[in-house]
Design a protein around this motif. Sequence first.
Motif, PDB file in Angstrom:
ATOM      1  N   ILE A   4       1.065  -1.338  -0.047  1.00  0.00           N
ATOM      2  CA  ILE A   4      -0.026   0.085  -0.079  1.00  0.00           C
ATOM      3  C   ILE A   4       0.709   1.154  -0.223  1.00  0.00           C
ATOM      4  O   ILE A   4       0.438   2.305  -0.447  1.00  0.00           O
ATOM      5  CB  ILE A   4      -1.019   0.385   1.244  1.00  0.00           C
ATOM      6  N   ASP A   5       2.463   1.172   0.507  1.00  0.00           N
ATOM      7  CA  ASP A   5       3.254   2.251   0.505  1.00  0.00           C
ATOM      8  C   ASP A   5       3.337   2.762  -0.358  1.00  0.00           C
ATOM      9  O   ASP A   5       3.354   3.877  -0.647  1.00  0.00           O
ATOM     10  CB  ASP A   5       4.065   1.954   1.596  1.00  0.00           C
ATOM     11  N   ALA A  53       3.630  11.078   2.044  1.00  0.00           N
ATOM     12  CA  ALA A  53       3.760   9.477   1.652  1.00  0.00           C
ATOM     13  C   ALA A  53       5.079   8.941   1.619  1.00  0.00           C
ATOM     14  O   ALA A  53       5.224   7.887   0.851  1.00  0.00           O
ATOM     15  CB  ALA A  53       3.040   9.143   0.046  1.00  0.00           C
ATOM     16  N   ALA A  95       1.325   8.959  -5.590  1.00  0.00           N
ATOM     17  CA  ALA A  95       1.310  10.512  -5.324  1.00  0.00           C
ATOM     18  C   ALA A  95       2.635  11.449  -5.847  1.00  0.00           C
ATOM     19  O   ALA A  95       3.116  12.400  -6.721  1.00  0.00           O
ATOM     20  CB  ALA A  95       2.498  10.954  -4.138  1.00  0.00           C
ATOM     21  N   VAL A 120       1.121   4.069  -2.431  1.00  0.00           N
ATOM     22  CA  VAL A 120       0.660   5.248  -2.686  1.00  0.00           C
ATOM     23  C   VAL A 120       1.746   6.621  -2.989  1.00  0.00           C
ATOM     24  O   VAL A 120       1.497   7.766  -3.785  1.00  0.00           O
ATOM     25  CB  VAL A 120       0.783   5.306  -1.083  1.00  0.00           C
ATOM     26  N   ARG A 121       2.953   6.066  -3.209  1.00  0.00           N
ATOM     27  CA  ARG A 121       4.212   6.607  -3.593  1.00  0.00           C
ATOM     28  C   ARG A 121       4.013   7.046  -4.713  1.00  0.00           C
ATOM     29  O   ARG A 121       4.182   7.972  -5.652  1.00  0.00           O
ATOM     30  CB  ARG A 121       5.321   6.258  -3.254  1.00  0.00           C
TER      31      ARG A 121
END
Length: 103
Positions: free
Chosen positions: A17-18, A71, A25, A21-22
Amino acid sequence: MLTVVGADGITPNGALIDEIVREGARRMLAAALEAEVDAYLAQLADQRDEHGRRLVVRNGYHAERAVATAAGPVAVKAPRVNDKRVEPDTGERKRFSSAILGA
């Protein structure tokens, strides 16, 4: 992009998930930078030199750099602008400065 995800949702770079998100972004930041430069160029499209060439044009991209976001750090390649206009008082060339990146 294929990523190996373990049963616990962890990838070699952290939680999946990280990473998502990155990447989101990074894409939004890249699109915002492109839109900012496009608006700047459109605003100055009528400024030309004595040969009829535009004084403000796109000129590739700056070197990739990390931008701190909520993020985490996101790698971004900002568009480059070649601004040939000269400040009459100082004789220095004018420069485009991104309001988004603060530089």
